[in-house]
Design a protein around this motif. Structure first.
Motif, mmCIF file in Angstrom:
data_model
loop_
_atom_site.group_PDB
_atom_site.id
_atom_site.type_symbol
_atom_site.label_atom_id
_atom_site.label_comp_id
_atom_site.label_asym_id
_atom_site.label_seq_id
_atom_site.Cartn_x
_atom_site.Cartn_y
_atom_site.Cartn_z
ATOM 1 N N PRO A 128 -15.118 33.871 -19.432
ATOM 2 C CA PRO A 128 -16.409 33.122 -18.253
ATOM 3 C C PRO A 128 -15.789 32.965 -17.076
ATOM 4 O O PRO A 128 -14.471 32.192 -17.127
ATOM 5 N N THR A 189 -22.654 40.413 -21.553
ATOM 6 C CA THR A 189 -23.702 39.481 -21.670
ATOM 7 C C THR A 189 -23.215 38.145 -22.090
ATOM 8 O O THR A 189 -23.589 37.045 -21.623
ATOM 9 N N SER A 190 -22.447 38.279 -23.303
ATOM 10 C CA SER A 190 -22.256 37.020 -24.176
ATOM 11 C C SER A 190 -21.205 36.271 -23.246
ATOM 12 O O SER A 190 -21.058 35.043 -23.303
ATOM 13 N N ARG A 193 -23.055 34.543 -20.191
ATOM 14 C CA ARG A 193 -23.904 33.616 -20.732
ATOM 15 C C ARG A 193 -22.937 32.231 -21.393
ATOM 16 O O ARG A 193 -23.409 31.350 -21.831
ATOM 17 N N ASN A 194 -21.653 32.750 -21.431
ATOM 18 C CA ASN A 194 -20.595 31.656 -21.722
ATOM 19 C C ASN A 194 -20.857 31.564 -23.370
ATOM 20 O O ASN A 194 -20.293 30.482 -23.818
ATOM 21 N N ASP A 195 -21.392 32.480 -23.894
ATOM 22 C CA ASP A 195 -21.354 32.316 -25.385
ATOM 23 C C ASP A 195 -20.055 32.695 -26.261
ATOM 24 O O ASP A 195 -19.925 32.317 -27.368
#
Length: 320
Positions: A128, A189-190, A193-195
């Motif tokens: 991220p 996407t993860s 989103r910082n997941d």
């Protein structure tokens, strides 16, 4: 009597070699299929269509691409006649296909003959944009401070993004948790989103996001720097000399295709890939043309089946 049998065997061997050479000189004399075990629009599919067009011109025979995603596509090639008229363009996940899917009705090494690798593309170690780790060494240090607290995303268990991450995890001796996703878009996407804290994405898919500062890139997985990202170091340069991973694509055939035919196909594909217009098309996709002889490609398949098969089994994948 033994002398007679040796003479007969020698004569048969000579006749067999002569027939194979003759077959190679006449090959191809009918349509050739290139099966792609991935969906249309994938990197694999795009390469196959470029190669098919050039081979059609060279051979004056129709070369078609047939998309048959998944195990069924690969299995169909393993069962095809070993005459050189059914080929397959696949990726670096092939050598461990029977570890990923224990029910796979083929052996990825024994049931196939290598023709040539076509291209390679490194993975980019994506984080991220607000990640506390700005270098590989910093990420490893964070992981060692918090064992099991960080995770790495992948496009699915035993995808190339997973393999690159699992090798990194083992070489760096860190405990980070694998989070599989449905595919590459979901894994990226993860990160957005910082997941997830780390994702080994195909480097050719990261440049725009990196330039827009939507992601950070710590390093690339290859032995050499990736030309579109010249300022990004390799993992080796970043203090982990035992790590190197390249995703590759390559052409295979069913086991048993005569060696002269394999050699002819390999040489013609290499010639096509090194044409200036083809090399430029690959470059624009972030792919590096890197061809091999059939023997070299077979050796790569055997080596990676052993190495990455062990990594997957050690990670518990083979037991599932």
């Amino acid at each position: 009597m033994k002398v007679v049998w040796f003479a007969v065997a020698a004569l048969l061997a000579v006749n067999c070699c002569a027939a194979s050479a003759q077959n190679a000189s006449q090959y191809p004399n009918q349509m050739v299929r290139i099966v792609v075990p991935f969906s249309a629009g994938s990197n694999t599919d795009g390469q196959a269509r470029i190669i098919a067009d050039k081979l059609s011109d060279m051979w004056k025979q129709q070369v078609i691409v047939e998309n048959r995603p998944g195990v069924a596509g690969t299995a169909s090639v393993s069962k095809a006649a070993p005459d050189g008229y059914t080929l397959m363009l696949t990726s670096s996940g092939h050598p461990v296909a029977n570890v990923i899917n224990r029910a796979a009705p083929f052996d990825p090494v024994k049931d196939f003959a290598g023709i040539t690798r076509t291209t390679v593309v490194p993975a980019a170690l994506v984080v991220p944009p607000n990640s506390a780790a700005k270098t590989v060494s910093e990420f490893i240090a964070l992981a060692k401070q918090k064992p099991g607290a960080l995770n790495f995303a992948s496009a699915g268990t035993a995808s190339t993004s997973y393999l690159a991450g699992e090798v990194f995890k083992q070489v760096a001796k860190i405990n980070i948790v694998h989070i599989p996703h449905k595919g590459a878009p979901e894994a990226m996407t993860s990160i957005l989103r910082n997941d997830s804290q780390l994702y080994f994405a195909s480097a050719n898919s990261t440049t725009e996001l990196f330039e827009a500062k939507k992601i950070g890139i710590l390093a690339v997985s290859s032995g050499k720097r990736f030309p579109p990202l010249p300022n990004i170091p390799t993992v080796k340069e970043s203090g982990l000399p035992g790590y190197e991973y390249d995703s590759w694509f390559g052409v295979m055939a069913p086991a048993g295709v005569p060696k002269p035919i394999l050699n002819k196909i390999s040489q013609d594909i290499a010639r096509a890939l090194h044409l200036p217009d083809v090399a430029e098309k690959m470059k624009t996709q972030g792919l590096v043309v890197d061809t091999q002889t059939p023997d070299e490609f077979d050796a790569l398949i055997r080596s990676e089946a052993q190495r990455y098969g062990k990594i997957l089994r050690d990670a518990g994948v083979g037991a599932k």
